[in-house]
Design a protein around this motif. Structure first.
Motif, mmCIF file in Angstrom:
data_model
loop_
_atom_site.group_PDB
_atom_site.id
_atom_site.type_symbol
_atom_site.label_atom_id
_atom_site.label_comp_id
_atom_site.label_asym_id
_atom_site.label_seq_id
_atom_site.Cartn_x
_atom_site.Cartn_y
_atom_site.Cartn_z
ATOM 1 N N PHE A 1 0.834 -1.200 0.000
ATOM 2 C CA PHE A 1 0.000 0.000 0.000
ATOM 3 C C PHE A 1 0.872 1.254 0.000
ATOM 4 C CE2 PHE A 1 -2.119 3.377 2.382
ATOM 5 C CZ PHE A 1 -3.249 3.559 1.603
ATOM 6 N N LEU B 1 2.495 1.581 -3.529
ATOM 7 C CA LEU B 1 1.571 1.867 -4.624
ATOM 8 C C LEU B 1 0.816 3.181 -4.451
ATOM 9 C CD1 LEU B 1 0.125 -1.710 -5.177
ATOM 10 C CD2 LEU B 1 1.804 -0.502 -6.579
ATOM 11 N N LYS B 2 0.569 3.578 -3.213
ATOM 12 C CA LYS B 2 -0.238 4.780 -2.951
ATOM 13 C C LYS B 2 0.573 5.906 -2.327
ATOM 14 C CE LYS B 2 -4.100 2.978 -4.290
ATOM 15 N NZ LYS B 2 -4.851 3.521 -5.410
ATOM 16 N N ARG B 3 1.844 6.029 -2.711
ATOM 17 C CA ARG B 3 2.691 7.050 -2.107
ATOM 18 C C ARG B 3 2.176 8.461 -2.394
ATOM 19 N NH1 ARG B 3 5.359 4.656 -6.202
ATOM 20 N NH2 ARG B 3 5.806 5.949 -7.983
ATOM 21 N N GLU B 4 1.597 8.689 -3.536
ATOM 22 C CA GLU B 4 1.073 10.024 -3.857
ATOM 23 C C GLU B 4 -0.142 10.342 -2.992
ATOM 24 O OE1 GLU B 4 1.648 13.544 -5.551
ATOM 25 O OE2 GLU B 4 2.856 11.797 -6.072
ATOM 26 N N TRP B 5 -1.001 9.365 -2.768
ATOM 27 C CA TRP B 5 -2.151 9.555 -1.893
ATOM 28 C C TRP B 5 -1.687 9.835 -0.460
ATOM 29 C CZ3 TRP B 5 -4.046 7.118 2.455
ATOM 30 C CH2 TRP B 5 -5.350 7.440 2.828
ATOM 31 N N LEU B 6 -0.691 9.088 -0.008
ATOM 32 C CA LEU B 6 -0.146 9.311 1.329
ATOM 33 C C LEU B 6 0.454 10.712 1.443
ATOM 34 C CD1 LEU B 6 1.557 5.860 1.878
ATOM 35 C CD2 LEU B 6 -0.328 6.780 3.227
ATOM 36 N N ASN C 1 -0.410 13.386 -0.273
ATOM 37 C CA ASN C 1 -1.487 14.378 -0.276
ATOM 38 C C ASN C 1 -2.249 14.415 1.045
ATOM 39 O OD1 ASN C 1 -0.915 15.192 -2.880
ATOM 40 N ND2 ASN C 1 -2.330 13.730 -3.788
ATOM 41 N N ASN C 2 -2.418 13.253 1.698
ATOM 42 C CA ASN C 2 -3.232 13.190 2.910
ATOM 43 C C ASN C 2 -2.442 13.373 4.198
ATOM 44 O OD1 ASN C 2 -6.030 12.656 2.026
ATOM 45 N ND2 ASN C 2 -5.021 10.985 0.956
ATOM 46 N N ARG D 1 8.331 11.304 -1.292
ATOM 47 C CA ARG D 1 7.918 10.161 -2.106
ATOM 48 C C ARG D 1 8.900 9.007 -1.945
ATOM 49 N NH1 ARG D 1 6.605 14.632 -4.865
ATOM 50 N NH2 ARG D 1 4.457 14.817 -5.595
ATOM 51 N N TYR E 1 8.298 7.399 1.495
ATOM 52 C CA TYR E 1 7.166 6.474 1.518
ATOM 53 C C TYR E 1 7.509 5.169 0.809
ATOM 54 C CZ TYR E 1 4.155 10.123 3.423
ATOM 55 O OH TYR E 1 3.597 11.073 4.236
ATOM 56 N N ASN E 2 8.271 5.252 -0.275
ATOM 57 C CA ASN E 2 8.714 4.035 -0.958
ATOM 58 C C ASN E 2 9.638 3.203 -0.069
ATOM 59 O OD1 ASN E 2 7.414 3.969 -3.390
ATOM 60 N ND2 ASN E 2 8.988 5.127 -4.463
#
Length: 84
Positions: free
Chosen positions: A17, A20-25, A27-28, A46, A49-50
């Protein structure tokens, strides 16, 4: 044994998660200031998160397949060698 395997796979799923969702993380939850300062030219938050996701995947597989003792023996072997 089954519980350890399923727990390890849950850790792997969380790691996936993060990757794959680093951009969502981003932003939030926002930027991680330490990585923005130290690694801004490489992607900063980024990349953080990776890296968190990849570490979670790695340790999730270690837990799932019961390789914890082998990993610790390998990682701590240089320190233990000096005490003998």
């Amino acid at each position: 044994m089954l519980l350890r395997f399923l727990g390890g796979l849950a850790i792997v799923a969380v790691g996936c998660f993060f990757v794959l969702k680093r951009e969502w993380l981003l932003n939030n939850f926002g930027r991680i200031e330490y990585f923005e300062v130290k690694l801004s030219s490489f992607g900063g938050s980024r990349l953080a998160y990776n890296l968190i996701g990849l570490l979670a995947i790695f340790f999730g597989f270690i837990v799932a397949f019961g390789l914890w003792n082998n990993f610790l023996a390998w990682a701590l072997e240089p320190l233990m060698r000096h005490q003998q």
